[in-house]
Design a protein around this motif. Structure first.
Motif, short mmCIF file in Angstrom:
data_model
loop_
_atom_site.label_atom_id
_atom_site.label_comp_id
_atom_site.label_asym_id
_atom_site.label_seq_id
_atom_site.Cartn_x
_atom_site.Cartn_y
_atom_site.Cartn_z
N LEU A 1 -21.53 -35.95 18.45
CA LEU A 1 -21.62 -34.63 17.83
C LEU A 1 -22.06 -34.71 16.36
CD1 LEU A 1 -18.39 -32.90 19.21
CD2 LEU A 1 -20.76 -32.48 19.89
N LYS A 2 -22.22 -35.93 15.86
CA LYS A 2 -22.59 -36.11 14.45
C LYS A 2 -24.10 -36.05 14.28
CE LYS A 2 -21.79 -39.15 10.48
NZ LYS A 2 -21.16 -40.39 10.03
N LEU A 3 -24.57 -35.20 13.40
CA LEU A 3 -26.00 -35.07 13.11
C LEU A 3 -26.39 -36.13 12.09
CD1 LEU A 3 -28.64 -33.50 13.51
CD2 LEU A 3 -27.87 -31.89 11.77
N GLU A 4 -27.23 -37.09 12.48
CA GLU A 4 -27.59 -38.20 11.60
C GLU A 4 -29.04 -38.17 11.16
OE1 GLU A 4 -26.41 -41.90 13.36
OE2 GLU A 4 -24.27 -41.48 13.07
N SER A 5 -29.83 -37.28 11.70
CA SER A 5 -31.23 -37.17 11.30
C SER A 5 -31.33 -36.48 9.94
CB SER A 5 -32.01 -36.37 12.35
OG SER A 5 -33.26 -35.95 11.84
N ARG A 6 -32.00 -37.13 9.01
CA ARG A 6 -32.15 -36.53 7.68
C ARG A 6 -32.94 -35.23 7.75
NH1 ARG A 6 -32.49 -41.77 3.65
NH2 ARG A 6 -32.51 -40.16 2.04
N LYS A 7 -33.99 -35.23 8.57
CA LYS A 7 -34.78 -34.02 8.73
C LYS A 7 -33.98 -32.93 9.44
CE LYS A 7 -39.11 -34.58 9.65
NZ LYS A 7 -40.40 -34.85 10.36
N GLY A 8 -33.22 -33.33 10.46
CA GLY A 8 -32.39 -32.37 11.18
C GLY A 8 -31.35 -31.72 10.28
N LEU A 9 -30.74 -32.51 9.40
CA LEU A 9 -29.76 -31.97 8.46
C LEU A 9 -30.40 -30.92 7.54
CD1 LEU A 9 -27.72 -35.12 7.38
CD2 LEU A 9 -26.79 -33.05 8.40
N LEU A 10 -31.59 -31.22 7.03
CA LEU A 10 -32.25 -30.30 6.11
C LEU A 10 -32.60 -28.99 6.83
CD1 LEU A 10 -33.28 -29.91 3.26
CD2 LEU A 10 -35.45 -30.93 3.95
N ILE A 11 -33.08 -29.08 8.07
CA ILE A 11 -33.41 -27.87 8.82
C ILE A 11 -32.15 -27.03 9.07
CG2 ILE A 11 -34.20 -27.03 11.07
CD1 ILE A 11 -36.12 -29.45 11.13
N ALA A 12 -31.07 -27.69 9.48
CA ALA A 12 -29.82 -26.96 9.74
C ALA A 12 -29.31 -26.27 8.48
CB ALA A 12 -28.76 -27.93 10.27
N ILE A 13 -29.43 -26.95 7.33
CA ILE A 13 -28.94 -26.39 6.07
C ILE A 13 -29.81 -25.22 5.61
CG2 ILE A 13 -28.66 -26.92 3.61
CD1 ILE A 13 -27.77 -29.79 4.67
N LEU A 14 -31.12 -25.36 5.74
CA LEU A 14 -32.01 -24.25 5.35
C LEU A 14 -31.79 -23.03 6.23
CD1 LEU A 14 -35.34 -26.20 4.65
CD2 LEU A 14 -33.85 -25.09 2.97
N SER A 15 -31.45 -23.24 7.49
CA SER A 15 -31.22 -22.11 8.40
C SER A 15 -30.01 -21.28 7.98
CB SER A 15 -31.05 -22.60 9.84
OG SER A 15 -29.85 -23.33 9.98
N ARG A 16 -29.12 -21.85 7.18
CA ARG A 16 -27.95 -21.09 6.72
C ARG A 16 -28.31 -19.97 5.76
NH1 ARG A 16 -23.99 -23.43 3.78
NH2 ARG A 16 -22.17 -22.62 4.86
N PHE A 17 -29.52 -19.98 5.23
CA PHE A 17 -29.94 -18.86 4.39
C PHE A 17 -29.95 -17.55 5.17
CE2 PHE A 17 -31.37 -22.10 1.42
CZ PHE A 17 -31.18 -21.49 0.19
N LEU A 18 -30.06 -17.63 6.49
CA LEU A 18 -30.02 -16.42 7.32
C LEU A 18 -28.65 -15.74 7.25
CD1 LEU A 18 -31.94 -17.76 10.45
CD2 LEU A 18 -32.80 -16.19 8.70
#
Length: 424
Positions: free
Chosen positions: A327-344
């Protein structure tokens, strides 16, 4: 001995980590709890301060007072982190938390819970002291734990979230107990401050005496010293372990090959951005928006309390999700995408406050806490991989700066919610 030997399958010997891991994890949790419990007490009794200081926006103002002192102090300490006595730094930080919390309690008792500009300014000053203490402790603890076990870092971060959950749940209990009594809000606030004072005192003892002497902690600190870290010398001395002489240290300094702080920052700039953006979004909504911009609902005075509790409880639960490896997200790119999506979440909160009912707002607030806790742990536990102890210590301090900058920027942007309102 710090390191026992065991025979591996190929017949060679390798160091075996000593016992005490579970005890260290438990202590890290309590130290994390103590690192934010006092400040979370101030935020959670916001309804009491809104009663005392209705025209001063206490939740927003106290956050903005706290953050510049935290960031400024931590920037200075990060610049000199390789020369700072980490033991003294953390003990001073927890002591300052203890003294400032105790003084806020004394202030309320001395003024009999009366408002006015004088007590408000005194609380602002003590909030600034919390900021300085936060810079000492959070940067010092994360840097210290970064060259130990990742589970220590996770447990410390969970303790940070637990401070909010604990105080929020106590707020519910005190509201139930004191709701119909005179000065119910004040009685609850005094209880929070008293409990926070005791926790801070416990943290001083645990860090200065107990944690230092755990075998596994001595193992990691001795290992860090062997890699060139000078910040652990006082802790090793307190644990009864002799370190190298000054002449030997100066000789080894020339041999320690480590990245500069600038190189470390550039190599981890995505993690720095991740933490900044996580807390920009969170603090632009929590707690100010939840107190002042959610309107009137069936829950009445319980409404902001329920929102704060849901945020804090989900934030705590989420910090344990990454312990399940798949369940741990370890992709650096995946983390950035998930964090940017929180702007919604920003338009989502706006339209829910304007058109939605309380159920949707509780759901959104829970999701805000869930994503905040989960993403924070993922970033912090991934960042130190592959570095030497001195680099890990420096990186931990730099990432905490980014987190605090995000909190400050988010708290500042939170004022945009009330521009144009009569209460501005």
């Amino acid at each position: 001995m710090l390191m026992d030997d065991r025979i591996t399958s190929n017949g060679s010997e390798e160091p075996r980590k000593p016992e005490g891991k579970n005890r260290a994890i438990a202590v890290c949790f309590i130290l994390g709890l103590g690192s934010l419990v006092s400040w979370n007490s101030i935020l959670t009794i916001g309804d009491y301060y809104y009663q005392l200081f209705p025209n001063y926006h206490p939740s927003r103002v106290l956050t903005l007072v706290y953050q510049p002192f935290a960031i400024g102090t931590l920037i200075v300490m990060t610049h000199y982190e390789s020369k700072i006595n980490t033991r003294l730094r953390n003990v001073v930080g927890f002591t300052l938390f203890f003294v400032a919390t105790f003084l806020i309690l004394i202030l309320d008792l001395a003024t009999s819970g009366k408002g006015g500009i004088g007590p408000y300014l005194a609380i602002c000053f003590l909030s600034a002291c919390f900021g300085v203490a936060d810079a000492f402790v959070q940067g010092g603890m994360v840097g210290d734990l970064y060259f130990m076990c990742p589970k220590f870092v996770q447990s410390f971060l969970a303790g940070l979230a637990a401070s909010g959950a604990l105080i929020s749940l106590l707020r519910v209990l005190t509201k139930l107990a004191f709701e119909k009594s005179s000065n119910g809000l004040r009685k609850g606030a005094i209880l929070f401050l008293a409990i926070s004072t005791l926790i801070e005192f416990l943290c001083i003892f645990l860090y200065a005496i107990y944690f230092t002497k755990l075998p596994i902690v001595k193992y990691y600190r001795a290992k860090a010293a062997s890699e060139g870290s000078k910040t652990v010398a006082a802790d090793l001395a307190a644990a009864g372990i002799k370190t190298e002489t000054n002449d030997q240290a100066e000789h080894d300094d020339k041999q320690v090959d480590r990245l500069s702080n600038k190189q470390l920052f550039l190599a981890n700039i995505d993690y720095a951005a991740d933490l900044f953006l996580i807390y920009v979004i969170t603090l632009s909504i929590f707690p100010g928006f939840l107190y002042e911009n959610t309107g009137e609902h069936q829950l009445g005075t319980w409404y902001p309390i329920v929102l704060i509790v849901m945020y804090n409880v989900l934030d705590l639960i989420a910090r344990y999700i990454p312990l399940v490896q798949w369940l741990k997200l370890e992709s650096r790119k995946g983390l950035l995408i998930a964090i940017l999506s929180r702007f919604l979440l920003i338009p989502a909160f706006y339209f829910t406050a304007k058109y939605g009912d309380q159920g949707w707002m509780i759901f959104l607030t829970s999701f805000l806490g869930l994503t905040n806790g989960y993403l924070t742990v993922c970033v912090f536990t991934l960042a130190p991989r592959g570095y030497k102890a001195p680099e890990q210590n420096a990186l931990g301090n730099m990432l905490v700066i980014c987190l605090l900058c995000g909190i400050f920027a988010g708290g500042t942007l939170g004022w945009l919610w009330i521009i144009g309102k009569d209460s501005f």
